[in-house]
Write a protein that holds these residues in place. Sequence first.
Motif, PDB file in Angstrom:
ATOM      1  N   ARG A 170     -25.670  29.849 -27.339  1.00  0.00           N
ATOM      2  CA  ARG A 170     -24.761  28.712 -27.373  1.00  0.00           C
ATOM      3  C   ARG A 170     -24.872  27.953 -28.688  1.00  0.00           C
ATOM      4  NH1 ARG A 170     -24.642  24.676 -22.355  1.00  0.00           N
ATOM      5  NH2 ARG A 170     -23.802  26.610 -21.456  1.00  0.00           N
ATOM      6  N   GLN A 171     -26.108  27.804 -29.193  1.00  0.00           N
ATOM      7  CA  GLN A 171     -26.299  27.102 -30.466  1.00  0.00           C
ATOM      8  C   GLN A 171     -25.695  27.887 -31.631  1.00  0.00           C
ATOM      9  OE1 GLN A 171     -30.607  26.648 -30.066  1.00  0.00           O
ATOM     10  NE2 GLN A 171     -30.369  24.414 -29.961  1.00  0.00           N
ATOM     11  N   ARG A 222     -23.086  29.891 -31.426  1.00  0.00           N
ATOM     12  CA  ARG A 222     -21.637  29.698 -31.348  1.00  0.00           C
ATOM     13  C   ARG A 222     -21.241  28.305 -31.828  1.00  0.00           C
ATOM     14  NH1 ARG A 222     -22.203  32.416 -26.277  1.00  0.00           N
ATOM     15  NH2 ARG A 222     -22.122  30.398 -25.204  1.00  0.00           N
ATOM     16  N   ARG A 223     -22.041  27.296 -31.436  1.00  0.00           N
ATOM     17  CA  ARG A 223     -21.726  25.940 -31.837  1.00  0.00           C
ATOM     18  C   ARG A 223     -21.820  25.766 -33.352  1.00  0.00           C
ATOM     19  NH1 ARG A 223     -24.542  22.144 -27.979  1.00  0.00           N
ATOM     20  NH2 ARG A 223     -26.398  22.754 -29.148  1.00  0.00           N
ATOM     21  N   TYR A 226     -18.645  27.286 -34.836  1.00  0.00           N
ATOM     22  CA  TYR A 226     -17.521  26.370 -34.621  1.00  0.00           C
ATOM     23  C   TYR A 226     -17.603  25.183 -35.572  1.00  0.00           C
ATOM     24  CZ  TYR A 226     -15.692  28.620 -30.411  1.00  0.00           C
ATOM     25  OH  TYR A 226     -15.109  29.501 -29.532  1.00  0.00           O
ATOM     26  N   SER A 278     -17.772  34.243 -33.137  1.00  0.00           N
ATOM     27  CA  SER A 278     -18.910  33.487 -32.614  1.00  0.00           C
ATOM     28  C   SER A 278     -19.521  34.185 -31.402  1.00  0.00           C
ATOM     29  CB  SER A 278     -18.460  32.072 -32.248  1.00  0.00           C
ATOM     30  OG  SER A 278     -17.553  32.093 -31.165  1.00  0.00           O
TER      31      SER A 278
END
Length: 814
Positions: free
Chosen positions: A289-290, A292-293, A296, A363
Amino acid sequence: MLSLATIRRRWVSFTGTFTALCLGVTILCMTALVLTSARAEAPERYAGTQVLVQSPGADQSDGNFTENLPWSPERTDELVDQLDAVPGVAAAVPDRSFYAQAVVGGKPVDDPGGELRGHPWASAALAPDELASGRAPRADDEVVLPGSLGLAPGAAVTLLTAAGPAPYTVSGTVASDAFYLTDAAAGPLAGGVRVIGLVTERGADAAAVASAAQKIVGEGDRVVSGGSLKELEAKTAAKTRWIGMQILIAMAGLTAFVSLFVVASTFAFSIVQRRREFGLLRTIGATPRQIRRMMYGEALGVGVVAAAAGLVLGSLLAPVLGGLLVDGGLEPPGFTVRMQVLPLIGSFALGLLVALLGVWAASRRAARIAPLEALREAALEKRPMTRGRWIGAIGFTALGLILVVVAAGSSSDEMINNALYAAMALILGLTLFAPAVIPLVVKAVWRPLGRLRGATSMVARESSLTAVRRTASTAAPVLVTVGFAVLIAGMFQIKASGYALEETVRQGATSVVTPKGTPGLSDAAVATVPGGASLLPTELYVGGTDHIGAMGVSEGAFEKAREKMTVKSGSLEAFQGGNTMIVRSSTTAWLGWTAGSTVDVTFEDGRTERIKVVAEITDDSSTASVLLPRDTVRAHAPSALTQVVYASGPGRPEPAAGLGAESLTTSAYAARTDAEDDRLVRIFLTILIGMSLGYTCLAIANTLMMATADRSGDFAVLRLSGATRRQVLRIVTAESALSVGIGAGLGLLIALVTLLGIRSGLSSQLGTQVNLNLPWPTILLTVALCLALALASSVLPARMALRRTGARASATHP
């Protein structure tokens, strides 16, 4: 913070993303501002009239921009008498129009296109068109014409109408572009009346006049006043403006799509380059998740700056785009772009959305990278073709080949669309196949070159084979660029020649007579081809608001065309006299007509006649829904113009000067696309080709810059191994040229396969060979541009990288 630090560290990788988004938002902003500023305008001919009455509108669901239903002569006279009696009305003036064009120096001047500029002098009060010099016409051979022609009162002039040229004397001039004859002389030349203008008395209440007029005309007709005057815009102008809007919408759609493609490809390629970086982040505890973040955040940081810059550029360039549309005839004179907040906000938001959508797939892929990737040193890709990529490549390629076959057997209306879908599927398929095809191509190309070039050739070959994904990523934009540009240009050329040949083949023509400097051919020009085949277009109105496009066929045209007609019912032998017609089967099914029935049909002059359907033919037997005798159409459409006359005898007819006509061979006619719609289509295609070239070339430059900038270590190893700077640059040049060659070859293959399908289908339908004229200037220009960009985007970063590694290299290898 990590996202911002990555942008600062890898700014070269984000240059292409920034440029793509900035240009995308610029174009979106320009088109949005122009679209919101484009609107219908009231014709200048009615500028001095506050209240007008309009006839009922025709059904516009077919997208043909058909003019309103004309009133019958009896209904027109009735309305004029009733409206003339309305308090506050000085005169009720029926607006009649006809084709008129001056002949100066033996040549027609100032082509009016589809606009009817001839009017009776009484209509001058609607503008009002005041005399700039001279007096109003009093005799039937006198004319008031535009002062821009430079003819003074008393001068002789030839006026070209649908009947042919006729001599007139200039009685006066006006500042507008209108031609005015006496009411008696203009009546036989004009068609039906669709607008009646109410010239009000000084101080009259326009609202009261409009209310009283509405009570008289009833529900079917409309009273137009105030802000609704823009609804009187001519359908020809509305159609032109609509085509301009389609160009703008296509520009916006293509911009959003290609911007998304460039952004997505940029981030996808960065995953390959940053594999060890993401693996290291995963090793120290970063979650998917990090990851991907973080990506983004990178996209959002670049997107905000790029979108802001695009808004500034778009606001500055929107008036320029508006001016180009006016010059191209896609917007009316006087059109201006108005700055509005909503288009600006929408463009900015769409730019950010494109950035986030572009990074979405990348991502997800980056988040799946395992921590062990941090330990990998080799650039060798053992599985450039994954199972999913194989399935997608085979599926899209098979679909593309199937669609090529479908396109070849489609009707002419569906063929272009099916061919375009086929090309899109093939482009996707071969792009996915690229990692599997590239090793075979590299080995085939480099086998003879390797013996000549030695170590340099070997290194370039092995580098291309080792980093197959990199080679495929640089070849893919070239494939799309060449394939798309050649396909669009080739389809246009085949369409122009094939569709122009359709009627020449149907008519068995050896030569044709076409307009030259005029919107069509007059009867006098048609008469220069004795026995020639000609079609006179008109519109028929049936059942209230329904309408049908029809053609008046000459005897020569009918005799030639009947040989290729397939009769479903009735008889072609009965096609005689003025009250008979032949109808296509789709039209009879729509209207419920049958062969042998007699139906009521309203013509362009507003008169309703009973016409007998003598035969029903198949849809592929005629390009027109209804065929009528030419004399019947001429009797009811006095301003209709013939577009072409087909001559089948020996030799070529030579029209006299002043008729606005010229004789061409069938091949020259097939290659000529001077009609207004074709000109607008060419503008449309030019814009699409230019935009696709610009964006995909941007993708080429960006991908190569990223790939070359990331190879500093490779260059250092080569220098430490004894390679000179020139040899390293030669290796980079060879790799770039190879990528361009592979992409161009695959793109040409896709375009050629699709174009051959189109040609095969058209040749089969027309019963003659349609030439496949490849757009070689477009091909050469596109490939040269791709090669120049590829070399500049790879060699220049390589030179910069070599300078940074020069110190280490010189320590061991001076």
